[in-house]
Write an enzyme that holds these catalytic residues in place. Structure first.
Site, short mmCIF file in Angstrom:
data_model
loop_
_atom_site.label_atom_id
_atom_site.label_comp_id
_atom_site.label_asym_id
_atom_site.label_seq_id
_atom_site.Cartn_x
_atom_site.Cartn_y
_atom_site.Cartn_z
N HIS A 49 -4.70 -7.99 129.57
CA HIS A 49 -4.74 -7.04 128.45
C HIS A 49 -6.08 -6.30 128.61
O HIS A 49 -7.04 -6.55 127.87
CB HIS A 49 -4.65 -7.83 127.13
CG HIS A 49 -4.46 -7.01 125.90
ND1 HIS A 49 -4.58 -5.63 125.86
CD2 HIS A 49 -4.13 -7.38 124.62
CE1 HIS A 49 -4.35 -5.22 124.63
NE2 HIS A 49 -4.07 -6.26 123.86
N ARG A 106 3.38 -2.23 126.46
CA ARG A 106 3.26 -3.69 126.26
C ARG A 106 4.61 -4.32 126.55
O ARG A 106 5.65 -3.85 126.07
CB ARG A 106 2.84 -3.99 124.82
CG ARG A 106 2.93 -5.48 124.50
CD ARG A 106 2.32 -5.82 123.18
NE ARG A 106 0.87 -5.76 123.24
CZ ARG A 106 0.07 -6.17 122.26
NH1 ARG A 106 0.58 -6.66 121.15
NH2 ARG A 106 -1.25 -6.09 122.38
N ARG A 161 -2.97 -4.06 115.99
CA ARG A 161 -4.20 -3.39 116.34
C ARG A 161 -4.09 -2.52 117.59
O ARG A 161 -4.58 -1.39 117.63
CB ARG A 161 -5.35 -4.40 116.53
CG ARG A 161 -5.99 -4.81 115.25
CD ARG A 161 -6.42 -6.25 115.31
NE ARG A 161 -5.26 -7.10 115.35
CZ ARG A 161 -4.68 -7.65 114.27
NH1 ARG A 161 -5.22 -7.49 113.10
NH2 ARG A 161 -3.59 -8.39 114.37
N THR A 162 -3.46 -3.03 118.64
CA THR A 162 -3.46 -2.27 119.88
C THR A 162 -2.71 -0.95 119.69
O THR A 162 -3.22 0.13 119.99
CB THR A 162 -2.84 -3.10 121.02
OG1 THR A 162 -3.54 -4.32 121.10
CG2 THR A 162 -2.93 -2.37 122.34
N LYS A 195 21.01 -1.07 124.04
CA LYS A 195 22.35 -0.77 124.56
C LYS A 195 22.50 -1.20 126.01
O LYS A 195 23.47 -0.86 126.67
CB LYS A 195 22.61 0.74 124.49
CG LYS A 195 22.54 1.34 123.12
CD LYS A 195 22.95 2.82 123.24
CE LYS A 195 22.37 3.67 122.15
NZ LYS A 195 22.48 5.10 122.46
C1 NCD Z 1 -3.46 -10.08 121.67
C2 NCD Z 1 -2.29 -9.93 122.63
O1 NCD Z 1 -1.33 -9.21 122.33
O2 NCD Z 1 -2.40 -10.50 123.69
N1 NCD Z 1 -3.39 -9.22 120.56
C3 NCD Z 1 -4.09 -8.06 120.58
O3 NCD Z 1 -3.70 -7.14 121.25
N2 NCD Z 1 -5.24 -7.99 119.92
C4 NCD Z 1 -3.74 -11.48 121.28
C5 NCD Z 1 -2.65 -12.29 120.62
O4 NCD Z 1 -1.54 -11.83 120.40
O5 NCD Z 1 -2.94 -13.44 120.31
#
Ligand code: NCD
Length: 308
Positions: free
Chosen positions: A133, A105, A55-56, A84
């Protein structure tokens, strides 16, 4: 008002005020307008994902496309020169030269802040270790606001892996701009980390519980999360709590009529699929709000004088 997001990093939700967030919500309410479909033409967003994401990453990509911009990047480190042996600094410095902003991320705490210090382009934290997040919290708050009309004076239950779930920390800090009562509900081994708990207690009215059934009748919102298996330092610790919490349908007999159930997704066992068709389930709608919030955020980061 001056646009508080213009050219800004989004590393922590703590860097934004209630006014900032409500301005973002206002823009998200209006972002679908046709006049904005070319707003980010010639802008390039870098998607730098060292951890899995559905989703993100895709909501940022979809948002960028809808606003006329483009994306480049990678969604696993094995397809970049990290494989590498390239260090993080060099990867980020490289991306910084190709793009107008980066969405990052990473599995380690502190990486988003580090990136914001070495990149000259805005850095958006899309999840940093167990830490934060922030854009998830923005969309979580927006969902509550849209579904219940307010965030103040609600009873909000946060249920699940509160120890390792980074969305929980950002949500709590985001909620501290408002005036809800927050019920932290988790098995003992998955309680909120104690340093954050004492910090958050100064900002929010908090109650801690082990059983959802003890408080469910009071709640306006249940925000639940999966067990963050990959963050446990010891697999035996995970084995002890695996499958230890879940919203059973039988619990929903004793709830407020307008209760909403939210989840950042992905889910595992904590929400059985049978709940999906109940009126309480808002976690799929929350995904839609996520694209609106991320569209608004990108628009505001790139636009000094926004239309709204
Ligand atoms: C979350 C995350 O990556 O922290 N996912 C997201 O971005 N919706 C939650 C998760 O991974 O449980």
């Amino acid at each position: 008002m001056t646009n508080p997001f213009y050219n800004k990093n989004v590393v922590s939700i703590r860097d934004f005020t209630r006014n900032d967030l409500e301005y973002l919500f206002h823009v998200a309410d209006n972002i679908n307008s046709n006049s904005l479909c070319e707003a980010l033409r010639n802008k390039i967003l870098g998607l730098v994902f060292f951890e899995p994401s559905t989703r993100t990453r895709l909501s940022f990509e979809s948002a960028m496309n809808s606003l006329g911009g483009t994306c480049i990047g990678f969604s696993e480190s094995s397809s970049s020169s990290t494989e590498k042996g390239e260090n993080l600094n060099d990867t980020l410095v490289t991306m910084n030269q190709y793009v107008d902003a980066l969405v990052l991320r990473h599995q380690k705490d502190g990486v988003a802040r580090f990136a914001s210090e070495i990149c000259t382009k805005p850095v958006i934290n899309a999840g940093s270790g167990t830490e934060e997040h922030p854009t998830q919290a923005m969309l979580d708050l927006y969902t509550i606001f849209k579904e219940l009309g307010t965030i103040d004076n609600l009873n909000i239950g946060i249920f699940g892996d509160l120890k390792y779930g980074r969305t929980v920390y950002s949500l709590l800090y985001g909620l501290s701009n408002y005036n809800p009562t927050v019920y932290l509900i988790s098995p003992d081994l998955l309680q909120l980390r104690s340093d954050a708990l004492s910090d958050i207690r100064e900002k929010l009215s908090i109650e801690q519980h082990s059983n959802l059934s003890d408080v469910i009748s009071k709640l306006d919102v249940i925000y639940t999360t999966r067990i963050q298996k990959e963050r446990f330092p010891d697999i035996q610790e995970y084995e002890r709590v695996k499958g230890s919490y879940r919203i059973d349908e039988s619990l929903l007999k004793n709830t407020k009529d307008n209760l909403i159930i939210l989840h950042p997704m992905p889910r595992s066992e904590e929400i059985p699929p049978s709940l999906d068709t109940t009126k309480y389930a808002k976690y799929f709608k929350q995904i839609r709000y996520g694209k609106l919030i991320r569209s608004a955020l990108l628009y505001l980061i790139f636009t000094e004088h926004p239309e709204y």
